[in-house]
Motif scaffolding. Structure first.
Motif, mmCIF file in Angstrom:
data_model
loop_
_atom_site.group_PDB
_atom_site.id
_atom_site.type_symbol
_atom_site.label_atom_id
_atom_site.label_comp_id
_atom_site.label_asym_id
_atom_site.label_seq_id
_atom_site.Cartn_x
_atom_site.Cartn_y
_atom_site.Cartn_z
ATOM 1 N N ASP A 258 0.927 -1.139 0.122
ATOM 2 C CA ASP A 258 0.125 0.036 0.143
ATOM 3 C C ASP A 258 0.925 1.278 -0.070
ATOM 4 O O ASP A 258 0.384 2.073 -0.434
ATOM 5 C CB ASP A 258 -1.091 0.121 1.030
ATOM 6 C CG ASP A 258 -1.806 1.345 1.186
ATOM 7 O OD1 ASP A 258 -2.605 1.200 0.383
ATOM 8 O OD2 ASP A 258 -1.678 2.113 2.019
ATOM 9 N N ASP A 259 2.013 1.096 0.766
ATOM 10 C CA ASP A 259 2.960 2.335 0.579
ATOM 11 C C ASP A 259 3.271 2.849 -0.923
ATOM 12 O O ASP A 259 3.365 3.716 -1.199
ATOM 13 C CB ASP A 259 3.944 2.407 1.713
ATOM 14 C CG ASP A 259 4.938 1.436 1.341
ATOM 15 O OD1 ASP A 259 4.825 0.426 0.416
ATOM 16 O OD2 ASP A 259 5.988 1.302 2.166
ATOM 17 N N THR A 279 -6.378 -0.661 1.737
ATOM 18 C CA THR A 279 -5.879 -2.196 2.229
ATOM 19 C C THR A 279 -4.397 -2.029 2.276
ATOM 20 O O THR A 279 -3.739 -1.578 1.659
ATOM 21 C CB THR A 279 -6.430 -3.285 1.449
ATOM 22 O OG1 THR A 279 -6.062 -3.321 0.039
ATOM 23 C CG2 THR A 279 -8.032 -3.349 1.718
ATOM 24 N N PRO A 280 -3.746 -3.034 2.995
ATOM 25 C CA PRO A 280 -2.048 -3.247 3.368
ATOM 26 C C PRO A 280 -1.543 -3.489 1.910
ATOM 27 O O PRO A 280 -0.322 -3.156 1.606
ATOM 28 C CB PRO A 280 -2.354 -4.325 4.427
ATOM 29 C CG PRO A 280 -3.337 -4.447 5.109
ATOM 30 C CD PRO A 280 -4.269 -4.008 4.218
ATOM 31 N N TRP A 281 -2.508 -4.391 1.284
ATOM 32 C CA TRP A 281 -1.820 -4.792 -0.159
ATOM 33 C C TRP A 281 -2.760 -4.775 -1.086
ATOM 34 O O TRP A 281 -4.211 -4.841 -0.902
ATOM 35 C CB TRP A 281 -1.132 -6.222 0.000
ATOM 36 C CG TRP A 281 0.017 -6.420 1.058
ATOM 37 C CD1 TRP A 281 -0.305 -6.544 2.311
ATOM 38 C CD2 TRP A 281 1.429 -6.190 0.777
ATOM 39 N NE1 TRP A 281 1.222 -6.429 2.805
ATOM 40 C CE2 TRP A 281 2.257 -6.311 1.796
ATOM 41 C CE3 TRP A 281 1.907 -6.204 -0.446
ATOM 42 C CZ2 TRP A 281 3.666 -6.500 1.780
ATOM 43 C CZ3 TRP A 281 3.406 -6.302 -0.595
ATOM 44 C CH2 TRP A 281 4.246 -6.419 0.584
ATOM 45 N N ALA A 378 11.139 -0.150 4.191
ATOM 46 C CA ALA A 378 11.212 -1.114 2.941
ATOM 47 C C ALA A 378 9.836 -1.784 2.778
ATOM 48 O O ALA A 378 8.997 -1.768 3.594
ATOM 49 C CB ALA A 378 11.980 -2.068 3.627
ATOM 50 N N SER A 379 9.534 -1.867 1.515
ATOM 51 C CA SER A 379 8.473 -2.461 0.861
ATOM 52 C C SER A 379 8.654 -3.062 -0.378
ATOM 53 O O SER A 379 9.907 -2.882 -0.869
ATOM 54 C CB SER A 379 7.403 -1.411 0.863
ATOM 55 O OG SER A 379 7.618 -0.233 -0.110
ATOM 56 N N SER A 380 7.802 -3.467 -0.972
ATOM 57 C CA SER A 380 8.001 -4.366 -2.396
ATOM 58 C C SER A 380 6.836 -4.442 -3.098
ATOM 59 O O SER A 380 5.633 -4.325 -2.472
ATOM 60 C CB SER A 380 8.556 -5.678 -2.016
ATOM 61 O OG SER A 380 7.911 -6.294 -1.413
ATOM 62 N N PHE A 381 7.079 -4.718 -4.417
ATOM 63 C CA PHE A 381 5.857 -4.948 -5.399
ATOM 64 C C PHE A 381 6.439 -6.054 -6.270
ATOM 65 O O PHE A 381 7.728 -6.177 -6.254
ATOM 66 C CB PHE A 381 5.473 -3.746 -6.336
ATOM 67 C CG PHE A 381 6.492 -3.186 -6.759
ATOM 68 C CD1 PHE A 381 6.624 -3.446 -8.451
ATOM 69 C CD2 PHE A 381 7.358 -2.046 -6.453
ATOM 70 C CE1 PHE A 381 7.599 -2.753 -9.023
ATOM 71 C CE2 PHE A 381 8.159 -1.382 -7.189
ATOM 72 C CZ PHE A 381 8.342 -1.599 -8.561
ATOM 73 N N GLY A 382 5.561 -6.776 -7.000
ATOM 74 C CA GLY A 382 6.135 -7.822 -7.888
ATOM 75 C C GLY A 382 5.238 -8.432 -8.600
ATOM 76 O O GLY A 382 4.145 -8.475 -8.437
ATOM 77 N N HIS A 383 5.960 -9.337 -9.657
ATOM 78 C CA HIS A 383 5.156 -10.192 -10.401
ATOM 79 C C HIS A 383 4.943 -11.512 -9.537
ATOM 80 O O HIS A 383 5.750 -12.484 -9.533
ATOM 81 C CB HIS A 383 5.764 -10.613 -11.634
ATOM 82 C CG HIS A 383 6.650 -9.399 -12.366
ATOM 83 N ND1 HIS A 383 5.922 -8.429 -12.625
ATOM 84 C CD2 HIS A 383 7.762 -9.216 -12.462
ATOM 85 C CE1 HIS A 383 6.633 -7.303 -13.197
ATOM 86 N NE2 HIS A 383 8.001 -7.979 -13.218
#
Length: 479
Positions: A258-259, A279-281, A378-383
């Motif tokens: 979410d960030d 939402t968180p994700w 720290a955070s992430s996104f991805g496939h």
């Protein structure tokens, strides 16, 4: 530096218009896309045919002159940046930009290395076909570079990486000989697969000059959904539900913290959250149909998401009502890196872990990084479907001198992240390659067998070491 006598030899061979020596014109091509690596080159060689590439490489082998193959110069790891000492020439493939053939009936396109990805997309669309690989740099990335780095993107879940889309290659090897491998053979057991060795080699084994690429039917209809979920674990369960209900029509499945969404909404104009609930994700889903049969993709996706909401895998969801809205959903995903840069200094990692371990990695690694390096976030996104995580560690709020922060903390954070990746059974490079940025870390973390194989293959193909020096293959002292 390379002397004028050597430049004169290449000029006599290729002609003046194919050898660029103007320092101002060269300058943009000796710096990497991210601005982290800066090199020097006395000239850029610009052949416009495979025979000219072969002649240039042959002369370089004769003279012992290193070459740095370059396409759109969009490498994220300094893979197309020449050495700082000016000891190499850049070999640009940008003039080799012809689509030699596009056969819709065979679902094949034969493209030269300098063809820009978006131009291939347009040509395929005109023939009612598509090339199913896309990424943010599609307007400048070239086919040769995409093959040399085994690029991925947002459609890997269904169609695979570039390696899966290449049916054949034409390449010039380090001695100047031409490898003729464009025939798209389904069965070919003539020993080692030279094509597969060249794919992902980052120009260290030769120069790809053309490729036969697999096309797929054009999309007749698609549906794009945005789903709010409690956790990455719920996102993975949602993916498995969609695969069960929707089969191989699932083209893209992206998970975003979410960030990251918040950064896009703060820094990218005309963007908004697609759902009412934060939402968180978040998950971005695309399903595609090659026909207009019923039920349509929107109705099918709606059924799957209704079930996800009933099972508690999703908190809120929206499905695009039209193409403009679908593009708006995807714009959020494609703007994540730009928004991250606007947010402030950060260290960005392109990594992969086994799909089953990806949800835990995304949450646990972020929490551990913030604890290990106080003040960072720290955070992430991805496939999610292929285990590719884009993991970011941001400098403490208020940091104004990004380079100084990276100089002080970068090595420690790099080691922490990469050690966590290896502990999870993953890879320190998912789709951007090794280049020069990750070469030493590959040497530190790769096993002896992998390092021996990399060096042996490099030495066998390129005994003089003239092809893209100091990229990909760790030096002996690095592992």
């Amino acid at each position: 530096m390379i002397g004028q006598d050597i430049i004169a030899r290449f000029t006599a061979l290729l002609g003046e218009k194919r050898v660029m020596t103007d320092a101002d014109a060269i300058l943009p091509w000796v710096n990497d896309w991210r601005g982290r690596y800066h090199g020097a080159a006395a000239a850029i060689l610009q052949p416009d045919s495979t025979d000219q590439v072969a002649a240039a490489v042959g002369l370089a082998a004769e003279l012992g002159v290193p070459l740095v193959p370059q396409g759109g110069n969009t490498s994220m790891v300094g893979g197309a940046t020449p050495p700082t000492d000016g000891s190499a020439l850049i070999l640009s493939l940008r003039r080799m930009n012809r689509i030699r053939n596009l056969a819709a009936d065979d679902n094949l396109a034969v493209c030269e290395a300098g063809v820009i990805l978006s131009n291939l997309h347009d040509a395929a669309a005109a023939a009612d076909r598509r090339f199913p690989l896309s990424l943010g740099a599609k307007g400048s990335a070239t086919i040769g570079g995409l093959i040399s780095t085994n690029a991925g993107g947002t459609q890997v879940l269904r169609h695979g990486t570039m390696r899966a889309l290449v049916e054949g290659v034409e390449a010039v090897l380090p001695d100047g000989s031409i490898f003729h491998g464009l025939d798209a053979l389904k069965k070919d057991n003539r020993g080692y697969d030279i094509k597969q060795l060249l794919i992902g080699a980052e120009g260290t084994l030769g120069v790809i000059t053309a490729a036969s690429l697999r096309l797929v039917p054009a999309i007749a209809a698609r549906a794009v959904g945005w789903v709010g979920v409690p956790s990455p674990a719920d996102a993975l369960s949602l993916l498995r539900l969609c695969e069960e209900r929707l089969g191989d029509s699932v083209e893209g499945f992206e998970v975003i913290a979410d960030d990251g969404l918040g950064h896009v909404l703060s820094h990218i104009p005309d963007t908004r959250c697609p759902i009412a609930t934060r939402t968180p994700w978040h998950v971005l889903i695309e399903i595609d149909h090659g026909d207009l049969g019923e039920p349509g993709p929107g109705e099918r996706l709606e059924g799957a998401l209704a079930e996800a909401l009933e099972r508690g895998l999703a908190v809120d969801a929206a499905i695009s009502a039209n193409e403009a809205q679908a593009e708006a959903f995807w714009r959020i995903r494609e703007s994540l890196s730009e928004a991250e840069r606007a947010q402030g200094p950060a260290l960005q990692y392109d990594i992969s872990v086994p799909v089953a371990r990806m949800p835990a990695f995304m949450t646990d690694a972020a929490r551990q990084a913030e604890r290990r390096f106080p003040g960072t976030t720290a955070s992430s996104f991805g496939h999610l479907g292929d285990g590719n995580v884009h993991f970011h560690v941001r400098a403490p709020q208020g940091t104004t001198d990004g380079p100084s922060w990276i100089a002080a903390q970068g090595q420690g954070i790099n080691r922490f992240v990469h050690d966590a990746v290896v502990a999870a059974g993953g890879s320190i490079s998912a789709e951007h390659g090794i280049g020069q940025m990750k070469r030493a870390e590959l040497g530190r973390l790769a096993g002896p067998a992998r390092l021996h194989a990399l060096r042996a293959i490099k030495d066998a193909f390129d005994p003089q070491g003239i092809m893209n020096p100091d990229k990909l293959v760790p030096r002996p002292e690095e592992g």
